[in-house]
Design a protein around this motif. Sequence first.
Motif, PDB file in Angstrom:
ATOM      1  N   UNK B  48      13.219  29.803 109.896  1.00 11.63           N
ATOM      2  CA  UNK B  48      13.670  30.882 110.782  1.00 11.63           C
ATOM      3  C   UNK B  48      12.462  31.600 111.384  1.00 11.63           C
ATOM      4  N   UNK B  49      12.623  32.148 112.585  1.00 11.18           N
ATOM      5  CA  UNK B  49      11.502  32.889 113.184  1.00 11.18           C
ATOM      6  C   UNK B  49      11.185  34.127 112.351  1.00 11.18           C
ATOM      7  N   UNK B  50       9.904  34.484 112.308  1.00 14.50           N
ATOM      8  CA  UNK B  50       9.476  35.668 111.549  1.00 14.50           C
ATOM      9  C   UNK B  50       9.828  36.918 112.318  1.00 14.50           C
ATOM     10  N   UNK B  51      11.088  37.265 112.262  1.00 10.27           N
ATOM     11  CA  UNK B  51      11.538  38.474 112.960  1.00 10.27           C
ATOM     12  C   UNK B  51      12.443  39.260 112.034  1.00 10.27           C
ATOM     13  N   UNK B  52      12.510  40.576 112.293  1.00  9.09           N
ATOM     14  CA  UNK B  52      13.394  41.377 111.452  1.00  9.09           C
ATOM     15  C   UNK B  52      14.858  41.032 111.734  1.00  9.09           C
ATOM     16  N   UNK B  53      15.192  40.984 113.040  1.00 13.76           N
ATOM     17  CA  UNK B  53      16.567  40.643 113.402  1.00 13.76           C
ATOM     18  C   UNK B  53      16.819  39.207 113.010  1.00 13.76           C
ATOM     19  N   UNK B  54      17.858  38.982 112.235  1.00  9.05           N
ATOM     20  CA  UNK B  54      18.147  37.588 111.927  1.00  9.05           C
ATOM     21  C   UNK B  54      19.642  37.366 111.814  1.00  9.05           C
ATOM     22  N   UNK B 109       9.521  43.480 102.919  1.00 13.05           N
ATOM     23  CA  UNK B 109       8.749  42.228 102.873  1.00 13.05           C
ATOM     24  C   UNK B 109       7.825  42.122 104.088  1.00 13.05           C
ATOM     25  N   UNK B 110       8.371  42.376 105.269  1.00 11.07           N
ATOM     26  CA  UNK B 110       7.549  42.305 106.486  1.00 11.07           C
ATOM     27  C   UNK B 110       6.410  43.316 106.418  1.00 11.07           C
ATOM     28  N   UNK B 111       6.710  44.484 105.857  1.00  7.31           N
ATOM     29  CA  UNK B 111       5.691  45.527 105.724  1.00  7.31           C
ATOM     30  C   UNK B 111       4.567  45.067 104.788  1.00  7.31           C
ATOM     31  N   UNK B 112       4.954  44.504 103.631  1.00  5.35           N
ATOM     32  CA  UNK B 112       3.932  44.052 102.672  1.00  5.35           C
ATOM     33  C   UNK B 112       3.107  42.905 103.251  1.00  5.35           C
ATOM     34  N   UNK B 113       3.787  41.985 103.967  1.00  3.60           N
ATOM     35  CA  UNK B 113       3.084  40.851 104.573  1.00  3.60           C
ATOM     36  C   UNK B 113       2.057  41.325 105.596  1.00  3.60           C
ATOM     37  N   UNK B 114       2.373  42.435 106.253  1.00  2.00           N
ATOM     38  CA  UNK B 114       1.486  42.951 107.293  1.00  2.00           C
ATOM     39  C   UNK B 114       0.398  43.843 106.702  1.00  2.00           C
ATOM     40  N   UNK B 115       0.352  43.943 105.376  1.00  2.00           N
ATOM     41  CA  UNK B 115      -0.702  44.735 104.734  1.00  2.00           C
ATOM     42  C   UNK B 115      -0.325  46.192 104.545  1.00  2.00           C
ATOM     43  N   UNK B 116       0.967  46.504 104.608  1.00  2.00           N
ATOM     44  CA  UNK B 116       1.415  47.893 104.406  1.00  2.00           C
ATOM     45  C   UNK B 116       1.297  48.315 102.954  1.00  2.00           C
ATOM     46  N   UNK B 117       1.404  49.625 102.739  1.00  2.00           N
ATOM     47  CA  UNK B 117       1.268  50.157 101.380  1.00  2.00           C
ATOM     48  C   UNK B 117       2.589  50.094 100.632  1.00  2.00           C
ATOM     49  N   UNK B 171      14.866  49.277 111.452  1.00  2.00           N
ATOM     50  CA  UNK B 171      14.989  48.009 112.174  1.00  2.00           C
ATOM     51  C   UNK B 171      13.974  47.905 113.302  1.00  2.00           C
ATOM     52  N   UNK B 172      13.860  48.959 114.097  1.00  2.00           N
ATOM     53  CA  UNK B 172      12.952  48.856 115.245  1.00  2.00           C
ATOM     54  C   UNK B 172      11.493  48.851 114.786  1.00  2.00           C
ATOM     55  N   UNK B 178       6.675  43.096 112.447  1.00  2.00           N
ATOM     56  CA  UNK B 178       6.721  41.627 112.383  1.00  2.00           C
ATOM     57  C   UNK B 178       5.996  41.023 113.571  1.00  2.00           C
ATOM     58  N   UNK B 179       6.072  41.703 114.692  1.00  2.00           N
ATOM     59  CA  UNK B 179       5.516  41.204 115.934  1.00  2.00           C
ATOM     60  C   UNK B 179       4.009  41.413 115.971  1.00  2.00           C
ATOM     61  N   UNK B 180       3.623  42.672 115.910  1.00  2.00           N
ATOM     62  CA  UNK B 180       2.197  42.996 115.971  1.00  2.00           C
ATOM     63  C   UNK B 180       1.951  44.252 115.147  1.00  2.00           C
TER      64      UNK B 180
END
Lengths: 140, 210
Positions: B48-54, B109-117, B171-172, B178-180
């Motif tokens: 699946x594409x790496x996007x929040x909306x799925x 998950x997206x937050x952690x993958x992006x290096x979030x706290x 969501x937004x 996820x994008x940038x």
Amino acid sequence: MAYSDKVVDHFNNPRNVGSLDKNDPNVGTGIVGAPECGDVMKLQIQVDDDNRVVDAKFKTFGCGSAIASSSLATEWIRDKTLDEVMEIKNTDIVRELSLPPVKIHCSVLAEDAIKAAVADLKRKQAARPHEKAKEAQPAG
Amino acid sequence: MTGSMEAATPPTKCTHCHQPMRSPVFCQNCRVINPVPPDTDYFTIFGLPRRYQLDEKELHKRFLNLTRDVHPDRFATSAPETINVTMRLAAQVNEAHEVLKDPVLRAEYLLQQAGGKRPSEEKGAPGGMLAEVMELREQIEEAVSRDDRTALEELRRRVNDMHAEVQETVASLAEAVADQPEAEDLQELRAYLNGIKYVRNLQDLLSDKV
């Protein structure tokens, strides 16, 4: 997990539950939360003209340890100056209540709540430059 | 950031028959399983594409298919190493599904993958939210003590509205992350994910009382 006797005592007979008027210029309000568990804690202090805490109240929605930590905190900060209040550490609370490692964050929450209440009070005081200037003048 | 993510992406063509694969863990063409690194991206596992909306139905469909395809029972007569691989893959597929199917866990998950706290590292909630949660809690407590059903119903509506609002912001922000991933979005998403926990606790409290 068993709670210590002191936690059970504070949980069953919490001291200083309630609210103070958050609009009172001598009242500082700190509302903090622990996002891991969703606990929320409100701690309020009321000071006299010498910045001594004359009253403290709390409301905590959380586990027994969080309630006990904030209950104990309100007991400890009464009759202390703001400077003394700022010296209270979460580790003191951990020791007094014999909190196990998984409940240490509850004591951190209580310390954060004290600091937030003091910060709120100082913000209010700073917004009153007039009285502040008067206080700053040496006596006599 | 994106560069390193692409480098970690497993092959999209089967190493066995060289046909394109929908999921890197199983080739539908030659029905061969393919071990992937344990840190393989959850979206990639399902192709699946790496996007929040799925598309939740699509995720569920792919989950069922993959679960069946890599099920250790299907490989009962295979070499022990193969069975070990299928057991690991089955666990990986399960874990990925658990996270992706839940909107909050997916955003986290997206937050952690992006290096979030993590919440323990950055506890802040959106401005004013804690005070509002505190007030709602007090009102719920009061309504319960008066056994005021109408007030509780009204409070439940308010809390649900609040949840929907926070969920929308999550969501937004998660889509943006996820994008940038920009530092500001990471921080804000952390705050809103912290916040939604308090609101969900209010919902739990109300579902017990109403």
